[in-house]
Design a protein around this motif. Structure first.
Motif, PDB file in Angstrom:
ATOM      1  N   GLN A  27       4.320  10.316  -7.019  1.00 12.81           N
ATOM      2  CA  GLN A  27       5.353  10.621  -8.013  1.00 12.81           C
ATOM      3  C   GLN A  27       4.726  10.839  -9.387  1.00 12.81           C
ATOM      4  O   GLN A  27       5.109  11.753 -10.116  1.00 12.81           O
ATOM      5  CB  GLN A  27       6.381   9.490  -8.067  1.00 12.81           C
ATOM      6  N   SER A  28       3.754  10.030  -9.730  1.00 14.11           N
ATOM      7  CA  SER A  28       3.084  10.155 -11.018  1.00 14.11           C
ATOM      8  C   SER A  28       2.337  11.478 -11.122  1.00 14.11           C
ATOM      9  O   SER A  28       2.378  12.149 -12.158  1.00 14.11           O
ATOM     10  CB  SER A  28       2.121   8.989 -11.219  1.00 14.11           C
ATOM     11  N   SER A  29       1.669  11.876 -10.046  1.00 18.04           N
ATOM     12  CA  SER A  29       0.928  13.142 -10.085  1.00 18.04           C
ATOM     13  C   SER A  29       1.883  14.327 -10.165  1.00 18.04           C
ATOM     14  O   SER A  29       1.584  15.323 -10.837  1.00 18.04           O
ATOM     15  CB  SER A  29       0.003  13.270  -8.874  1.00 18.04           C
ATOM     16  N   LYS A  30       3.034  14.256  -9.520  1.00 25.95           N
ATOM     17  CA  LYS A  30       4.025  15.339  -9.619  1.00 25.95           C
ATOM     18  C   LYS A  30       4.530  15.460 -11.048  1.00 25.95           C
ATOM     19  O   LYS A  30       4.691  16.563 -11.573  1.00 25.95           O
ATOM     20  CB  LYS A  30       5.194  15.088  -8.669  1.00 25.95           C
TER      21      LYS A  30
ATOM     22  N   LEU B  83       0.832  -1.209   0.000  1.00 23.78           N
ATOM     23  CA  LEU B  83       0.000   0.000   0.000  1.00 23.78           C
ATOM     24  C   LEU B  83       0.863   1.254   0.000  1.00 23.78           C
ATOM     25  O   LEU B  83       0.595   2.208  -0.741  1.00 23.78           O
ATOM     26  CB  LEU B  83      -0.927   0.018   1.215  1.00 23.78           C
ATOM     27  N   LEU B  84       1.901   1.253   0.817  1.00 24.19           N
ATOM     28  CA  LEU B  84       2.787   2.416   0.882  1.00 24.19           C
ATOM     29  C   LEU B  84       3.543   2.605  -0.428  1.00 24.19           C
ATOM     30  O   LEU B  84       3.730   3.740  -0.894  1.00 24.19           O
ATOM     31  CB  LEU B  84       3.763   2.280   2.049  1.00 24.19           C
ATOM     32  N   LYS B  85       3.960   1.513  -1.026  1.00 19.89           N
ATOM     33  CA  LYS B  85       4.682   1.595  -2.299  1.00 19.89           C
ATOM     34  C   LYS B  85       3.779   2.168  -3.384  1.00 19.89           C
ATOM     35  O   LYS B  85       4.199   3.044  -4.148  1.00 19.89           O
ATOM     36  CB  LYS B  85       5.177   0.204  -2.701  1.00 19.89           C
ATOM     37  N   ASN B  86       2.537   1.693  -3.450  1.00 19.21           N
ATOM     38  CA  ASN B  86       1.597   2.206  -4.447  1.00 19.21           C
ATOM     39  C   ASN B  86       1.295   3.682  -4.212  1.00 19.21           C
ATOM     40  O   ASN B  86       1.158   4.448  -5.166  1.00 19.21           O
ATOM     41  CB  ASN B  86       0.296   1.400  -4.423  1.00 19.21           C
ATOM     42  N   GLN B  87       1.195   4.089  -2.959  1.00 19.22           N
ATOM     43  CA  GLN B  87       0.926   5.491  -2.645  1.00 19.22           C
ATOM     44  C   GLN B  87       2.081   6.369  -3.115  1.00 19.22           C
ATOM     45  O   GLN B  87       1.866   7.438  -3.685  1.00 19.22           O
ATOM     46  CB  GLN B  87       0.702   5.660  -1.139  1.00 19.22           C
ATOM     47  N   ARG B  88       3.301   5.924  -2.889  1.00 22.39           N
ATOM     48  CA  ARG B  88       4.470   6.703  -3.335  1.00 22.39           C
ATOM     49  C   ARG B  88       4.485   6.822  -4.864  1.00 22.39           C
ATOM     50  O   ARG B  88       4.813   7.872  -5.410  1.00 22.39           O
ATOM     51  CB  ARG B  88       5.759   6.057  -2.847  1.00 22.39           C
TER      52      ARG B  88
END
Length: 57
Positions: A37-40, A28-33
């Motif tokens: 990053q994708s949105s940035k 979950l934490l990996k997907n959130q990161r």
């Protein structure tokens, strides 16, 4: 003998539960990161497009 096997089975199931839970939280934490990053990256692209459109005016 049967009690020892049952206790060992329960103990192994508890270990399996906690290990699975840890991997679940980690994923979950990996997907959130990755989403952050994708949105940035998307924001940077949009900023660049806005700059080019403003120069064009």
């Amino acid at each position: 003998m049967g009690d020892v096997i049952f206790q060992l089975f329960i103990f192994l199931m508890l270990i399996l539960f906690f290990v699975s839970f840890a991997f679940f939280i980690s994923s979950l934490l990996k997907n959130q990161r990755q989403k952050v990053q994708s949105s940035k990256h998307l924001e940077q692209k949009l900023d660049r497009i806005i700059e080019l459109l403003e120069k064009k005016k």
